[in-house]
Design an enzyme around this catalytic site. Structure first.
Site, PDB file in Angstrom:
ATOM      1  N   ASP A  67      -1.407  -0.145   8.306  1.00  0.00           N
ATOM      2  CA  ASP A  67      -0.383   0.684   7.682  1.00  0.00           C
ATOM      3  C   ASP A  67       0.006   0.123   6.313  1.00  0.00           C
ATOM      4  OD1 ASP A  67       0.195   2.855   9.380  1.00  0.00           O
ATOM      5  OD2 ASP A  67       1.354   1.579  10.718  1.00  0.00           O
ATOM      6  N   CYS A  68       0.337  -1.155   6.283  1.00  0.00           N
ATOM      7  CA  CYS A  68       0.790  -1.763   5.025  1.00  0.00           C
ATOM      8  C   CYS A  68      -0.322  -1.767   3.985  1.00  0.00           C
ATOM      9  CB  CYS A  68       1.294  -3.184   5.283  1.00  0.00           C
ATOM     10  SG  CYS A  68       2.819  -3.253   6.254  1.00  0.00           S
TER      11      CYS A  68
END
Length: 395
Positions: free
Chosen positions: A161-162
């Protein structure tokens, strides 16, 4: 003055990847208008609000129901005036509201429009939902993580995600730079799956060359020995000797130069062939030190090493985290409390960013009135929006 203070970004994202992207843009000066549904960002309540609080600094929140005609008209006006649009709906959802790229670009020709999704806007998986742990599974990453005699495991941090959010922010800036030169907008299609596959690059290359699959190696490192996680007197430490010189230094530091004479351990290849025997020799030496004591001795000898720390260690005891100002004050709007969070991971020697977040994460709909006023709606029109349940405010 900040580098992106002339950009207005309409943010239709939830969860983590999109908010990471738009937080980066906001902290570089962009005006980020976070468009939330009546229920709010779906991650607002996870982990008691702490997950939301970490990735939504610097934004304004407009809470609007686009399923109403009035709500859709507000959002349409926003996107038609935006410099950048970032959305994380599954492919096809925004077409119902004429908010997809093809529709928006007929009204806002030079818009930079970024779509973040689990699997992208093409291919047989495009309609599948995608979340970080499931992407770890299907990308091959999970198959490489854990111990060979146990099932695969997920990495607990939302690294895909990051990473997707950071890659999306980079792509948006490249598209804005392109527009500055050519006048043309663009559509960016980025997915968690594609980012995860790109991170498997050297394993893909190695498989192509050798036909070998990466094993789940637990705490073992790649390509040398000793290289992995070892016990100490009070915990664990990661030690990597990546050259003959490092191995010699290790034996010297531990006062075990006798190991340099062992036929089994003469070369890196020898040590990898006898990895467990070497480990048995080293563990009694390592357990004579605490993790931080051994870390210090090895680092002073220029041997890569790292004591295995907990989150408590980072927050309460890590001098380097403190010196780098990597933990800063923030605010959790879901519980109305001051909290700590990690800062942005870069430092400028100019005034671009000082390491502190520019403003706290917003409450759901906190800036609804302000955004509507900026769109030049009259007081009566705004009152009508509320009466029709087209918008919601936190006040």
């Amino acid at each position: 003055m900040k580098p992106l203070d002339d950009l207005t970004v309409v943010d239709f994202t939830q969860s983590i990847a999109g908010p990471v992207c738009t937080q980066l843009l906001a902290e570089m000066g962009a005006t980020v208008l976070k468009v939330e549904p009546p229920s709010g960002d779906s991650f607002r309540n996870l982990m008691n609000g702490n997950m939301f609080a970490s990735f939504n600094h610097g934004k304004q929140s407009l809470c609007v129901n686009i399923k109403t005609d009035a709500g859709l008209s507000i959002v349409t006006k926003l996107v038609d005036e935006a410099d950048v649009i970032v959305e994380s709906f599954r492919p096809g959802v925004l077409e119902k509201y004429d908010l997809d790229y093809e529709s928006v670009t007929t009204r806002n020709e030079d818009v930079v429009y970024c779509s973040l999704s689990g699997f992208g806007h093409t291919g047989p998986y495009q309609s599948y939902p995608g979340y970080d742990p499931s992407i770890q599974a299907v990308s091959g990453l999970m198959a490489t993580t854990g111990y060979s005699d146990r099932p695969p495991v997920r990495i607990r941090a939302s690294l895909i995600d990051c990473g997707t959010g950071a890659n999306a922010a980079f792509a948006i800036l490249a598209a804005v730079r392109h527009r500055d030169r050519s006048g043309d907008g663009t559509h960016i299609d980025i997915s968690l799956f594609d980012v995860a596959i790109s991170w498997m690059s050297y394993w893909i290359t190695n498989y192509d060359q050798t036909g070998e699959l990466p094993e789940r190696a637990g705490g073992k490192g790649i390509g040398s020995a000793p290289n992995g996680v070892f016990p100490t007197a009070d915990g664990h430490i990661y030690v990597a000797t990546l050259s003959e010189m490092m191995y010699e230094r290790l034996c010297t530091v531990l006062d075990r130069t006798d190991l340099l004479e062992e036929d089994r351990f003469q070369t890196i290849d020898d040590r990898m062939d006898h990895r467990e025997a070497l480990r048995d020799e080293l563990i009694p030496e390592f357990t004579g030190f605490t993790s931080t004591e051994l870390e210090q001795k090895l680092l002073e000898a220029q041997i890569p090493a790292g004591a295995v720390r907990t989150v408590r260690d980072l927050v309460e005891n890590d001098e380097h985290v403190e010196a780098r100002s990597m933990i800063v004050d923030s605010y959790n709007p879901e519980v109305d409390e001051q909290v700590l969070t990690a800062s942005l991971p870069f430092h400028f020697n100019s005034g671009i960013h000082d390491g502190q977040f520019s403003s706290r994460p917003p409450k759901k709909g906190e800036h609804t009135d302000h955004i509507l006023e900026a769109l030049l709606y009259s007081k009566n029109e705004i009152e009508q929006f509320y009466e029709n349940d087209a918008v919601i405010s936190s006040s």
